[in-house]
Design an enzyme around this catalytic site. Structure first.
Site, PDB file in Angstrom:
ATOM      1  N   ASN A  91       0.859  -1.164   0.000  1.00 22.81           N
ATOM      2  CA  ASN A  91       0.000   0.000   0.000  1.00 22.81           C
ATOM      3  C   ASN A  91       0.905   1.227   0.000  1.00 22.81           C
ATOM      4  O   ASN A  91       1.755   1.371   0.859  1.00 22.81           O
ATOM      5  CB  ASN A  91      -0.904  -0.033   1.244  1.00 22.81           C
ATOM      6  CG  ASN A  91      -1.887   1.101   1.276  1.00 22.81           C
ATOM      7  OD1 ASN A  91      -1.517   2.259   1.174  1.00 22.81           O
ATOM      8  ND2 ASN A  91      -3.152   0.771   1.449  1.00 22.81           N
ATOM      9  N   HIS A 123      -3.235   0.620  -3.673  1.00 21.68           N
ATOM     10  CA  HIS A 123      -3.368  -0.377  -2.612  1.00 21.68           C
ATOM     11  C   HIS A 123      -2.321  -1.466  -2.849  1.00 21.68           C
ATOM     12  O   HIS A 123      -1.722  -1.555  -3.922  1.00 21.68           O
ATOM     13  CB  HIS A 123      -4.764  -0.981  -2.636  1.00 21.68           C
ATOM     14  CG  HIS A 123      -5.832  -0.033  -2.196  1.00 21.68           C
ATOM     15  ND1 HIS A 123      -7.003  -0.468  -1.623  1.00 21.68           N
ATOM     16  CD2 HIS A 123      -5.923   1.320  -2.248  1.00 21.68           C
ATOM     17  CE1 HIS A 123      -7.762   0.569  -1.332  1.00 21.68           C
ATOM     18  NE2 HIS A 123      -7.144   1.670  -1.710  1.00 21.68           N
ATOM     19  N   ASP A 160      -8.040   5.333   5.031  1.00 21.97           N
ATOM     20  CA  ASP A 160      -7.730   4.244   4.111  1.00 21.97           C
ATOM     21  C   ASP A 160      -8.941   3.368   3.830  1.00 21.97           C
ATOM     22  O   ASP A 160      -9.141   2.938   2.705  1.00 21.97           O
ATOM     23  CB  ASP A 160      -6.579   3.389   4.664  1.00 21.97           C
ATOM     24  CG  ASP A 160      -6.072   2.387   3.634  1.00 21.97           C
ATOM     25  OD1 ASP A 160      -5.647   2.822   2.561  1.00 21.97           O
ATOM     26  OD2 ASP A 160      -6.122   1.184   3.917  1.00 21.97           O
ATOM     27  N   GLU A 190      -2.598  -4.710  -3.297  1.00 19.73           N
ATOM     28  CA  GLU A 190      -2.924  -5.664  -4.360  1.00 19.73           C
ATOM     29  C   GLU A 190      -2.740  -5.034  -5.741  1.00 19.73           C
ATOM     30  O   GLU A 190      -2.224  -5.685  -6.649  1.00 19.73           O
ATOM     31  CB  GLU A 190      -4.364  -6.166  -4.192  1.00 19.73           C
ATOM     32  CG  GLU A 190      -4.590  -6.948  -2.911  1.00 19.73           C
ATOM     33  CD  GLU A 190      -4.952  -6.079  -1.704  1.00 19.73           C
ATOM     34  OE1 GLU A 190      -5.411  -6.648  -0.714  1.00 19.73           O
ATOM     35  OE2 GLU A 190      -4.769  -4.835  -1.748  1.00 19.73           O
TER      36      GLU A 190
END
Length: 150
Positions: A45, A56, A146, A58
């Site tokens: 992140n 992020h 977030d 991922e």
């Protein structure tokens, strides 16, 4: 997938999470592995570091993997249950498997992914939970930003 293999993959994501935390960011890490277990990309992140709400863990790992012909058989590994945004990435590109480090500190959308055909391996790793618990306690405003909570 064996739990041993899942933990080996999680170690890569956990390294990324720790690096992100050390940079002053949100300590969430991820990695994308090919069908053969080869590491394709890793990331963390970087919302704070890059001043970019879309970075992020991922998505960072996915981008680092570069363009693939397809994603069937791949495994996305993340230290924290993925949000809607990252879960959508897994579904959109047909990533076969998701390994989740923990979902105690944030109940993301791994159950939705499982209900839609993604193999989900939930490890409930205490290292991941401790990392996020400490971060949330020390940075509640940043954490709420977030996850999109006021």
């Amino acid at each position: 997938m064996s739990r041993h293999e899942a933990h080996r993959m999680l170690d890569v994501a956990l390294e990324e999470a720790r690096a992100g935390g050390a940079e002053g960011g949100i300590p969430i890490g991820a990695a994308l592995f090919g069908p053969d277990g080869q590491l394709l990309g890793r990331g963390r992140n970087r919302r704070v570091q890059d001043d970019d709400a879309s970075t992020h863990a991922e998505t960072s790992a996915f981008r680092a993997a570069g363009r693939q012909r397809g994603y069937r058989g791949t495994t996305m590994v993340t230290t924290l249950s993925p949000c809607w945004y990252c879960s959508g990435l897994v579904r959109q590109f047909g990533i076969t498997r998701l390994v989740v480090g923990e979902c105690r500190t944030f109940q993301g959308q791994h159950e939705w992914l499982a209900a839609n055909g993604v193999e989900v391996v939930l490890l409930d790793d205490p290292r991941c939970a401790a990392l996020m618990t400490e971060f949330i306690h020390a940075n509640p405003e940043l954490w709420h930003e977030d996850i999109g909570e006021d």
